[in-house]
Design a protein around this motif. Structure first.
Motif: not given
Length: 497
Positions: A227-229, A254-258
């Motif tokens: 989903v994040v990707e 490890d999902a980045p802040a943005d």
């Protein structure tokens, strides 16, 4: 009428990308051709007015849904997460003789008492394949606004699943109202992870983007990292999910802040949004989750919070054309801010339950109000708050306890990830409050500590008398917590403790 929204979007922008999944990327012209394939196959295979669909969120589902509708039949989406016996019961209740599905579900479908039409074979054997003009297109069938457009089966968490009959007018009015309420536009990109057999998924990730002429990217199943990707790679601007999905995203380490920067709208529905999930999402990623409210019987959307119209803890204001009334125990209007049963009226209210006229009459009164069974209140600015279910209400020694209030208190504890509260019979008090919780990864606490935490925030009769810390909470196919198994689990232990 449902089929016309696809044709209209194709005429406006034939080459625009319509749907994307891991296997296909289709323009609106190509999607029309794929739907035409399914229309031809449906007409060839059955004369039954209803056709079942058992497919994941994908280009295949979209084309099959519109193809069946284009053939003048009523699509009946089926939950592919159910057991074969449960699916068979739905197919029998709906009176269908044809199931459109995929080879991926072949083993699951082999025992079902209907003929199977596999989408792979339809597309492989039809001359009018996607990307090619297959001759003149037939016009959509003539129908009335109040004709049934789809039958959606409820989850059956409180009994046997019921087929909810939604008309063309139900779906299209709610679709247009949501687009206007959320100020959606054709340039937005949708990410589809909600199941298409659910009213929320059908409207939010199929009807709305197609009516807009927007692009929707489908994931065959919900995977947080994917989903994040996808949001980042495809610049997704509209994402809708159930709270348990947002909670799963929060568990990504490890999902980045943005991660969610492209999003303009992150909407939550399907079940109550826990305050701890809402707060954590905003704190970690700067994204405000916009909670909405609806039911299968209301096509489904009643209200949604928006960035420009937001009140914490509420489910927003009603969408255009939808009326909400808060009724007291006598069926009279409750005073502003007072709790009562939520009644809904408008063009979105269902035609009725399939083959169940008495059950339909029990929930839709003579003035057209649908009695939801939910408890709520409306504040002075028109924001709706849902506080519980009438059937879930716990009465302890004559005092009312709403499970959602106790759940909201429990999830404020830093160790608690999720909470589910229910009542169990008690010979002395009538009922006692029971709470089951799961903990955040690596967190520790005790049942005694959690009870003490509740005593600081709740009246004594609301504090859980029985409290259990579990590795996970049981969930149904759509992600909702199932309280019946929890009640059986707790009741089956010695002294219920």
């Amino acid at each position: 009428m449902i089929a016309t929204i696809l044709l209209e979007s194709m005429r406006r922008n034939p080459t625009k990308l319509a749907v994307v999944d891991p296997h296909l990327r289709l323009s609106y012209t190509q999607l029309i051709q794929m739907a035409l394939c399914m229309r031809q196959a449906t007409v060839r295979e059955t004369e039954n007015p209803r056709v079942a669909l058992m497919l994941p969120s994908s280009a295949a589902f979209v084309s099959s849904f519109f193809g069946v509708a284009w053939a003048g039949r009523i699509p009946v989406p089926v939950n592919f997460l159910l057991q074969p016996a449960e699916v068979a019961a739905i197919l029998t209740d709906a009176g269908v003789d044809l199931l459109v599905t995929t080879r991926f579900f072949e083993k699951q479908a082999e025992s079902l008492p209907v003929r199977k039409l596999f989408v792979e074979e339809v597309l492989a054997s039809t001359a009018a394949a996607p990307g090619r003009e297959g001759g003149p297109r037939p016009e959509p069938p003539q129908c009335r606004e109040d004709d049934i457009a789809v039958i959606l089966y409820t989850s059956g968490s409180t009994g046997a699943p019921k087929g909810v009959c939604l008309s063309h007018a139900n779906l299209l009015s709610n679709c247009r109202a949501c687009i206007e309420h959320a100020r959606m536009n054709p340039d937005q990109r949708f990410l589809g992870v909600l199941p298409p057999f659910h009213a929320f998924g059908l409207l939010a990730m199929l009807l709305a983007p197609v009516a807009l002429g927007a692009t929707v990217h489908y994931l065959l199943r919900f995977q947080p990292a994917q989903v994040v990707e996808t949001i980042q790679r495809e610049a997704i601007s509209v994402f809708m999910a159930v709270p348990s999905m947002y909670a799963a995203l929060l568990r990504l380490k490890d999902a980045p802040a943005d991660s969610f920067r492209p999003l303009a709208l992150a909407i939550s529905g399907g079940e109550p949004l826990p305050l701890n999930v809402y707060a954590a999402f905003e704190q970690r990623w700067g994204v405000r989750l916009l909670e909405g409210y609806g039911l299968t019987e209301t096509s489904p959307v009643v209200s949604i919070n928006m960035p420009w119209g937001f009140r914490p803890g509420s489910v927003g204001r009603t969408v255009q054309g939808v009326q909400v009334r808060i009724a007291d125990e006598r069926g009279m209007d409750a005073a502003t801010g007072r709790e009562g049963e939520v009644w809904v009226r408008g063009p979105n209210v269902m035609r009725g339950y399939y083959g169940r006229p008495e059950e339909t009459e029990a929930v839709i009164d003579s003035e057209g109000w649908f009695h939801t069974g939910d408890i709520g209140r409306v504040d002075e600015d028109g924001f709706l708050f849902i506080t519980g279910r009438i059937k879930d209400l716990i009465i302890v020694g004559g005092d009312n306890v709403y499970p959602r209030e106790v759940e909201s208190a429990l999830v404020q504890h830093p160790a608690v990830a999720e909470a589910a509260v229910l009542g169990l019979p008690d010979p002395g008090r009538g009922e006692v409050v029971v709470a089951c919780v799961t903990l955040r990864e690596g967190a520790k606490t005790s049942e005694a500590e959690l009870r003490g935490f509740c005593r600081e925030r709740l009246a004594g009769f609301k504090v859980p008398r029985i409290l259990r810390i579990l590795p996970e909470l049981p969930r149904g196919p759509t992600g909702k917590v199932l309280k019946r198994p929890l009640a059986e689990l707790v009741a089956g232990q010695p002294d219920g403790r």
